[in-house]
Write a protein that holds these residues in place. Structure first.
Motif, PDB file in Angstrom:
ATOM      1  N   ALA A 175      -4.149  -2.098 -10.254  1.00 42.53           N
ATOM      2  CA  ALA A 175      -3.239  -1.259  -9.462  1.00 42.53           C
ATOM      3  C   ALA A 175      -3.432   0.219  -9.783  1.00 42.53           C
ATOM      4  CB  ALA A 175      -1.794  -1.676  -9.728  1.00 42.53           C
ATOM      5  N   ASP A 176      -3.735   0.555 -11.046  1.00 45.15           N
ATOM      6  CA  ASP A 176      -3.969   1.951 -11.413  1.00 45.15           C
ATOM      7  C   ASP A 176      -5.153   2.524 -10.647  1.00 45.15           C
ATOM      8  OD1 ASP A 176      -1.864   1.977 -13.182  1.00 45.15           O
ATOM      9  OD2 ASP A 176      -3.096   1.527 -14.942  1.00 45.15           O
ATOM     10  N   HIS A 219      -7.291  -1.464   0.910  1.00 43.43           N
ATOM     11  CA  HIS A 219      -6.192  -2.255   1.461  1.00 43.43           C
ATOM     12  C   HIS A 219      -6.474  -3.748   1.436  1.00 43.43           C
ATOM     13  CE1 HIS A 219      -3.322  -3.525   4.729  1.00 43.43           C
ATOM     14  NE2 HIS A 219      -2.549  -2.795   3.970  1.00 43.43           N
ATOM     15  N   ARG A 220      -7.699  -4.162   1.668  1.00 39.98           N
ATOM     16  CA  ARG A 220      -7.999  -5.585   1.766  1.00 39.98           C
ATOM     17  C   ARG A 220      -7.739  -6.337   0.458  1.00 39.98           C
ATOM     18  NH1 ARG A 220     -13.558  -5.183   5.373  1.00 39.98           N
ATOM     19  NH2 ARG A 220     -12.543  -4.859   7.405  1.00 39.98           N
ATOM     20  N   PRO A 221      -8.322  -5.933  -0.676  1.00 41.84           N
ATOM     21  CA  PRO A 221      -8.013  -6.671  -1.914  1.00 41.84           C
ATOM     22  C   PRO A 221      -6.562  -6.514  -2.341  1.00 41.84           C
ATOM     23  CG  PRO A 221      -9.347  -4.736  -2.399  1.00 41.84           C
ATOM     24  CD  PRO A 221      -9.329  -4.879  -0.908  1.00 41.84           C
ATOM     25  N   LEU A 222      -5.970  -5.356  -2.063  1.00 42.30           N
ATOM     26  CA  LEU A 222      -4.560  -5.163  -2.399  1.00 42.30           C
ATOM     27  C   LEU A 222      -3.681  -6.119  -1.604  1.00 42.30           C
ATOM     28  CD1 LEU A 222      -2.363  -3.541  -3.867  1.00 42.30           C
ATOM     29  CD2 LEU A 222      -2.447  -1.885  -1.983  1.00 42.30           C
ATOM     30  N   THR A 223      -3.980  -6.293  -0.332  1.00 43.91           N
ATOM     31  CA  THR A 223      -3.224  -7.219   0.506  1.00 43.91           C
ATOM     32  C   THR A 223      -3.382  -8.657   0.026  1.00 43.91           C
ATOM     33  OG1 THR A 223      -3.471  -5.759   2.423  1.00 43.91           O
ATOM     34  CG2 THR A 223      -2.914  -8.053   2.862  1.00 43.91           C
ATOM     35  N   ALA A 224      -4.600  -9.018  -0.404  1.00 48.70           N
ATOM     36  CA  ALA A 224      -4.827 -10.379  -0.898  1.00 48.70           C
ATOM     37  C   ALA A 224      -4.002 -10.650  -2.155  1.00 48.70           C
ATOM     38  CB  ALA A 224      -6.310 -10.585  -1.176  1.00 48.70           C
ATOM     39  N   MET A 225      -4.003  -9.699  -3.082  1.00 50.15           N
ATOM     40  CA  MET A 225      -3.212  -9.862  -4.306  1.00 50.15           C
ATOM     41  C   MET A 225      -1.723  -9.925  -3.982  1.00 50.15           C
ATOM     42  SD  MET A 225      -5.004 -10.009  -7.173  1.00 50.15           S
ATOM     43  CE  MET A 225      -3.967  -9.297  -8.450  1.00 50.15           C
ATOM     44  N   ARG A 226      -1.279  -9.055  -3.118  1.00 45.77           N
ATOM     45  CA  ARG A 226       0.146  -8.986  -2.779  1.00 45.77           C
ATOM     46  C   ARG A 226       0.599 -10.276  -2.095  1.00 45.77           C
ATOM     47  NH1 ARG A 226       2.406  -6.568   1.974  1.00 45.77           N
ATOM     48  NH2 ARG A 226       4.596  -6.024   1.712  1.00 45.77           N
ATOM     49  N   ARG A 227      -0.214 -10.812  -1.202  1.00 45.15           N
ATOM     50  CA  ARG A 227       0.165 -12.034  -0.486  1.00 45.15           C
ATOM     51  C   ARG A 227       0.283 -13.211  -1.447  1.00 45.15           C
ATOM     52  NH1 ARG A 227      -3.821 -12.167   2.500  1.00 45.15           N
ATOM     53  NH2 ARG A 227      -5.077 -13.673   1.356  1.00 45.15           N
ATOM     54  N   LEU A 229       0.815 -13.186  -4.747  1.00 44.28           N
ATOM     55  CA  LEU A 229       1.942 -13.021  -5.660  1.00 44.28           C
ATOM     56  C   LEU A 229       3.268 -13.282  -4.948  1.00 44.28           C
ATOM     57  CD1 LEU A 229       0.815  -9.874  -7.697  1.00 44.28           C
ATOM     58  CD2 LEU A 229       0.699 -12.284  -8.352  1.00 44.28           C
ATOM     59  N   LYS A 230       3.369 -12.862  -3.687  1.00 42.72           N
ATOM     60  CA  LYS A 230       4.580 -13.141  -2.912  1.00 42.72           C
ATOM     61  C   LYS A 230       4.772 -14.647  -2.733  1.00 42.72           C
ATOM     62  CE  LYS A 230       6.358  -9.097  -1.543  1.00 42.72           C
ATOM     63  NZ  LYS A 230       7.769  -8.716  -1.799  1.00 42.72           N
ATOM     64  N   GLN A 231       3.698 -15.332  -2.380  1.00 38.93           N
ATOM     65  CA  GLN A 231       3.789 -16.776  -2.185  1.00 38.93           C
ATOM     66  C   GLN A 231       4.135 -17.483  -3.487  1.00 38.93           C
ATOM     67  OE1 GLN A 231      -0.044 -17.702  -0.535  1.00 38.93           O
ATOM     68  NE2 GLN A 231       0.486 -16.997   1.528  1.00 38.93           N
ATOM     69  N   PHE A 232       3.578 -17.006  -4.598  1.00 37.97           N
ATOM     70  CA  PHE A 232       3.888 -17.607  -5.895  1.00 37.97           C
ATOM     71  C   PHE A 232       5.368 -17.432  -6.222  1.00 37.97           C
ATOM     72  CE2 PHE A 232       4.427 -17.285 -10.486  1.00 37.97           C
ATOM     73  CZ  PHE A 232       3.788 -18.439 -10.921  1.00 37.97           C
ATOM     74  N   ARG A 250       7.432  -8.002 -11.341  1.00 34.14           N
ATOM     75  CA  ARG A 250       7.106  -6.588 -11.573  1.00 34.14           C
ATOM     76  C   ARG A 250       5.856  -6.172 -10.803  1.00 34.14           C
ATOM     77  NH1 ARG A 250       8.753  -8.172 -16.849  1.00 34.14           N
ATOM     78  NH2 ARG A 250       6.574  -8.585 -17.449  1.00 34.14           N
ATOM     79  N   LEU A 251       4.854  -7.041 -10.804  1.00 34.15           N
ATOM     80  CA  LEU A 251       3.625  -6.721 -10.073  1.00 34.15           C
ATOM     81  C   LEU A 251       3.885  -6.654  -8.572  1.00 34.15           C
ATOM     82  CD1 LEU A 251       1.026  -8.940 -11.982  1.00 34.15           C
ATOM     83  CD2 LEU A 251       1.225  -6.436 -12.049  1.00 34.15           C
ATOM     84  N   ASN A 252       4.730  -7.541  -8.061  1.00 37.63           N
ATOM     85  CA  ASN A 252       5.058  -7.511  -6.634  1.00 37.63           C
ATOM     86  C   ASN A 252       5.673  -6.182  -6.223  1.00 37.63           C
ATOM     87  OD1 ASN A 252       4.238  -9.812  -5.216  1.00 37.63           O
ATOM     88  ND2 ASN A 252       5.874 -11.055  -6.082  1.00 37.63           N
ATOM     89  N   GLN A 253       6.574  -5.683  -7.043  1.00 40.67           N
ATOM     90  CA  GLN A 253       7.228  -4.418  -6.716  1.00 40.67           C
ATOM     91  C   GLN A 253       6.216  -3.274  -6.686  1.00 40.67           C
ATOM     92  OE1 GLN A 253      10.515  -3.493  -9.284  1.00 40.67           O
ATOM     93  NE2 GLN A 253      11.027  -1.597  -8.219  1.00 40.67           N
ATOM     94  N   ARG A 254       5.306  -3.273  -7.665  1.00 33.94           N
ATOM     95  CA  ARG A 254       4.318  -2.193  -7.689  1.00 33.94           C
ATOM     96  C   ARG A 254       3.334  -2.309  -6.540  1.00 33.94           C
ATOM     97  NH1 ARG A 254       0.160  -0.148 -12.465  1.00 33.94           N
ATOM     98  NH2 ARG A 254      -0.216   1.865 -11.469  1.00 33.94           N
TER      99      ARG A 254
END
Length: 351
Positions: A175-176, A219-227, A229-232, A250-254
């Motif tokens: 994320a950094d 955006h593409r890898p960020l969207t994959a990670m976000r999706r 983590l949301k599903q988890f 915490r990761l979802n919020q960031r």
């Protein structure tokens, strides 16, 4: 209770952990101490009091599959570590977690502290991992930026009290990189916007195309990670006590904040590209207008010159001393007449 190695795993034809890139032991306070993986067998990875291990494997080593087969982790976790899967996923079964995270490929010789943002040739890689209360096993086929940054941090003053915490640190480094790259792209976009507003358009279309391409790469890898983590988070109850649930929250919020920033960059770049296209179209229309006016004004003199150039009997001014002057005046008068007619019709008026 620590998991034992697979009893049906074949006997190791080698000593130590030959596919290991590094092996760290963490004490009760989260301080890391590096171990010699060549001298440590799988039995050395059993959980010990108030501590845990981090083993990082190179999947391009053919012996890594045999090493994974001897690790004290569940069968599903073994499969996740050696799988060629390149889809982000995260699973939790009892006290063991496993999955695949996306990360940026680490370029050899790049100073991570001085160059935190992405470069044009940086690609993406895949981090396979399995975590139990006493062991974190990570594996990759290419050197990964976030894993390397986490290793350097653990070799310094950074501490990690558990495998889940270290996994969160790795995701935070990912994320950094997105955040620093997004800030850099925002500064570039501000400069392009200033030039466009000053009507100083040069290579802005090319610069904006490159910038939009880089935002898509973010955006593409960020969207994959976000999706994932949301599903988890949705699959597991909010009152679950596992440490991974709070880390994912915490990761979802960031990641939500980063996704909003990158999405804003994409929208700004798209709107600015539309504005540049509109300004270039307006400039082209002005040029075409000037050319059309010149063509319209020169048509009557061309007609006059064509008539007097036919070299036929009966042409006026053919035998006069001032015939050339009269012809030129007639051509100029025809241009003036056309201009006045266009003005009356409103065509020649400035917009």
């Amino acid at each position: 209770m620590p998991l034992s190695a697979d009893p049906e795993a074949p006997a190791s034809p080698f000593a130590g952990l030959p596919a290991a890139l590094w092996l760290y032991r963490f004490d009760a306070e989260g301080r890391a101490r590096i171990l010699d993986a060549a001298k440590c067998g799988p039995s050395a990875l059993d959980a010990f009091a108030d501590g845990w291990h981090w083993l990082h494997l190179d999947l391009s080593d053919a012996r890594s599959a045999q090493v994974v087969a001897m690790l004290p982790i569940p069968d599903d976790a073994r499969t996740a570590l050696v799988s060629p899967d390149t889809h982000v996923n995260l699973q939790l079964e009892d006290d063991a977690a496993h999955g695949v995270f996306v990360d940026w490929v680490h370029q050899r010789g790049v100073d991570l502290a001085a160059e935190g943002q992405l470069r044009g040739d940086d690609g993406i890689g895949w981090l396979h991992f399995a975590a139990t209360p006493g062991l974190l096993v990570t594996a990759r086929r290419q050197a990964l930026r976030s894993v390397e940054a986490a290793r350097r941090g653990m070799a310094g003053d950074m501490r990690a009290g558990s495998p889940v915490r270290l996994l969160e640190v790795i995701a935070d480094h990912f994320a950094d990189t997105v955040e620093r790259s997004s800030d850099s792209l925002s500064v570039r976009l501000d400069r392009i916007e200033d030039r466009v507003l000053a009507d100083s358009i040069g290579e802005e279309r090319r610069d904006l195309a490159q910038l939009r391409h880089q935002t898509v790469r973010l955006h593409r890898p960020l969207t994959a990670m976000r999706r994932v983590l949301k599903q988890f988070e949705q699959r597991h109850p909010a009152d679950a006590e596992h440490e991974l649930l709070s880390a994912v929250s915490r990761l979802n919020q960031r990641f939500d904040d980063l996704d909003g920033d990158v999405g804003t960059l994409q929208e700004r770049a798209r709107l600015l590209q539309d504005e540049v296209a509109a300004k270039l179209a307006e400039r082209t229309n002005r040029h075409l207008y000037v050319l059309s006016m010149i063509t319209a004004l020169l048509l009557p003199p061309s007609l006059v010159a064509g008539i007097f150039g036919m070299n036929l009997p009966g042409l006026p001014f053919a035998h006069g001393t001032h015939g050339l002057v009269f012809a030129l005046l007639l051509g100029a008068a025809s241009s003036v007449a056309v201009y006045l007619m266009l003005r009356r019709m409103g065509v020649a008026r400035s917009t």
